[in-house]
Design a protein around this motif. Structure first.
Motif, PDB file in Angstrom:
ATOM      1  N   LEU A   1      38.220 -10.906  25.285  1.00 49.06           N
ATOM      2  CA  LEU A   1      39.433 -11.057  24.472  1.00 49.06           C
ATOM      3  C   LEU A   1      40.357  -9.854  24.650  1.00 49.06           C
ATOM      4  CD1 LEU A   1      37.945 -12.619  21.207  1.00 49.06           C
ATOM      5  CD2 LEU A   1      39.375 -13.748  22.925  1.00 49.06           C
ATOM      6  N   LEU A   2      39.774  -8.655  24.726  1.00 47.09           N
ATOM      7  CA  LEU A   2      40.586  -7.457  24.986  1.00 47.09           C
ATOM      8  C   LEU A   2      41.229  -7.523  26.367  1.00 47.09           C
ATOM      9  CD1 LEU A   2      38.306  -4.687  23.427  1.00 47.09           C
ATOM     10  CD2 LEU A   2      40.489  -5.557  22.524  1.00 47.09           C
ATOM     11  N   TYR A   3      40.482  -8.016  27.346  1.00 49.60           N
ATOM     12  CA  TYR A   3      41.026  -8.204  28.688  1.00 49.60           C
ATOM     13  C   TYR A   3      42.211  -9.167  28.646  1.00 49.60           C
ATOM     14  CZ  TYR A   3      41.338 -10.199  33.389  1.00 49.60           C
ATOM     15  OH  TYR A   3      41.788 -10.666  34.597  1.00 49.60           O
ATOM     16  N   SER A   4      42.074 -10.248  27.875  1.00 46.25           N
ATOM     17  CA  SER A   4      43.150 -11.235  27.745  1.00 46.25           C
ATOM     18  C   SER A   4      44.386 -10.603  27.116  1.00 46.25           C
ATOM     19  CB  SER A   4      42.676 -12.423  26.898  1.00 46.25           C
ATOM     20  OG  SER A   4      41.526 -13.014  27.464  1.00 46.25           O
TER      21      SER A   4
ATOM     22  N   CYS B   1      42.349 -18.528  25.950  1.00 43.50           N
ATOM     23  CA  CYS B   1      42.812 -17.424  26.805  1.00 43.50           C
ATOM     24  C   CYS B   1      42.619 -17.722  28.286  1.00 43.50           C
ATOM     25  CB  CYS B   1      42.077 -16.132  26.454  1.00 43.50           C
ATOM     26  SG  CYS B   1      42.499 -15.463  24.841  1.00 43.50           S
ATOM     27  N   SER B   2      41.620 -18.544  28.615  1.00 43.77           N
ATOM     28  CA  SER B   2      41.355 -18.824  30.030  1.00 43.77           C
ATOM     29  C   SER B   2      42.509 -19.576  30.697  1.00 43.77           C
ATOM     30  CB  SER B   2      40.051 -19.600  30.188  1.00 43.77           C
ATOM     31  OG  SER B   2      40.170 -20.915  29.675  1.00 43.77           O
ATOM     32  N   LEU B   3      43.454 -20.049  29.899  1.00 45.71           N
ATOM     33  CA  LEU B   3      44.666 -20.658  30.458  1.00 45.71           C
ATOM     34  C   LEU B   3      45.385 -19.706  31.409  1.00 45.71           C
ATOM     35  CD1 LEU B   3      46.365 -22.356  27.366  1.00 45.71           C
ATOM     36  CD2 LEU B   3      45.766 -23.502  29.483  1.00 45.71           C
ATOM     37  N   PHE B   4      45.329 -18.404  31.113  1.00 49.01           N
ATOM     38  CA  PHE B   4      46.113 -17.453  31.908  1.00 49.01           C
ATOM     39  C   PHE B   4      45.264 -16.383  32.594  1.00 49.01           C
ATOM     40  CE2 PHE B   4      46.339 -16.147  27.410  1.00 49.01           C
ATOM     41  CZ  PHE B   4      45.802 -14.870  27.470  1.00 49.01           C
TER      42      PHE B   4
ATOM     43  N   GLY C   1      34.916 -17.240  18.626  1.00 47.77           N
ATOM     44  CA  GLY C   1      35.154 -16.381  19.787  1.00 47.77           C
ATOM     45  C   GLY C   1      35.220 -17.167  21.075  1.00 47.77           C
ATOM     46  N   PHE C   2      34.305 -18.104  21.272  1.00 44.94           N
ATOM     47  CA  PHE C   2      34.326 -18.891  22.501  1.00 44.94           C
ATOM     48  C   PHE C   2      35.518 -19.842  22.548  1.00 44.94           C
ATOM     49  CE2 PHE C   2      29.875 -17.558  23.061  1.00 44.94           C
ATOM     50  CZ  PHE C   2      29.947 -17.170  24.391  1.00 44.94           C
TER      51      PHE C   2
END
Length: 196
Positions: A19-22, A81-84, A74-75
């Motif tokens: 999530l921080l990476y996103s 977030c995996s959209l981008f 969280g998942f």
């Protein structure tokens, strides 16, 4: 059932890192002067996100079984977030760009917000139904829901998406095959434990 194992803590730490990476990706795009909506849309055209996104349901369902609400949330955040996560492709196949353009016209360029609200309500109800079924140990109901939900997406895409609607078929069916395989293996493992 409620205690957190070392593995749970590792998974939670990994979810937070992703999530921080996103967030870092979004901040970096903003600082680079990108229009965030266009930037996300461009990266959404990468088909890796089409194939990977539904697979987040597997660990989320596992944590519904374990009754760890925050890991489910969280998942689901990671799924969004995996959209981008993946770079925008240099060349977008016509069937992919056509399908996404149909989606954009239906949900974002329409004069009515009814299609978008209907989609959001349907997705939220589907996820609540899926995770509730597993939380309350109705595993077969959960499996039926995920199969019906995926097949409904395919039918709607093909029926309304014209010639581009078939673009959703292979990613949806491949993800569904993996999910059903994991469910089958979990069922066999459960039965083996019951017999021993």
């Amino acid at each position: 059932m409620k205690s957190w194992t070392s593995f749970d803590k590792f998974v939670a730490f990994s979810v937070v890192l992703l999530l921080l990476y996103s967030i870092a990706l979004l901040v970096n795009a903003h600082l680079a002067g990108e229009n965030i909506a266009h930037w996300v849309w461009g990266r959404h055209q990468n088909q890796f996100s089409w194939y990977s996104r539904p697979l987040f349901l597997i660990p989320a369902c596992y944590y519904a079984y374990r009754r760890k609400l925050w890991l489910i949330v969280g998942f689901m955040a990671l799924l969004l977030c995996s959209l981008f996560w993946f770079a925008a492709p240099e060349n977008v196949p016509e069937h992919v760009s056509g399908y996404l353009e149909w989606e954009k016209q239906l949900f974002f360029s329409n004069n009515s917000i009814v299609p978008l609200i209907s989609l959001l309500v349907a997705v939220v109800l589907f996820l609540i139904g899926l995770f509730s079924a597993i939380w309350y140990r109705s595993y077969w109901l959960g499996l039926v829901l995920i199969n019906i939900g995926t097949l409904a997406k395919i039918v709607i895409s093909v029926a309304l998406g014209n010639e581009f609607g078939t673009s959703a078929v292979i990613p949806s069916l491949s993800s569904l095959a993996i999910i059903n395989f994991v469910a089958f293996m979990a069922w066999r493992l459960f039965n083996a434990k019951q017999e021993s």
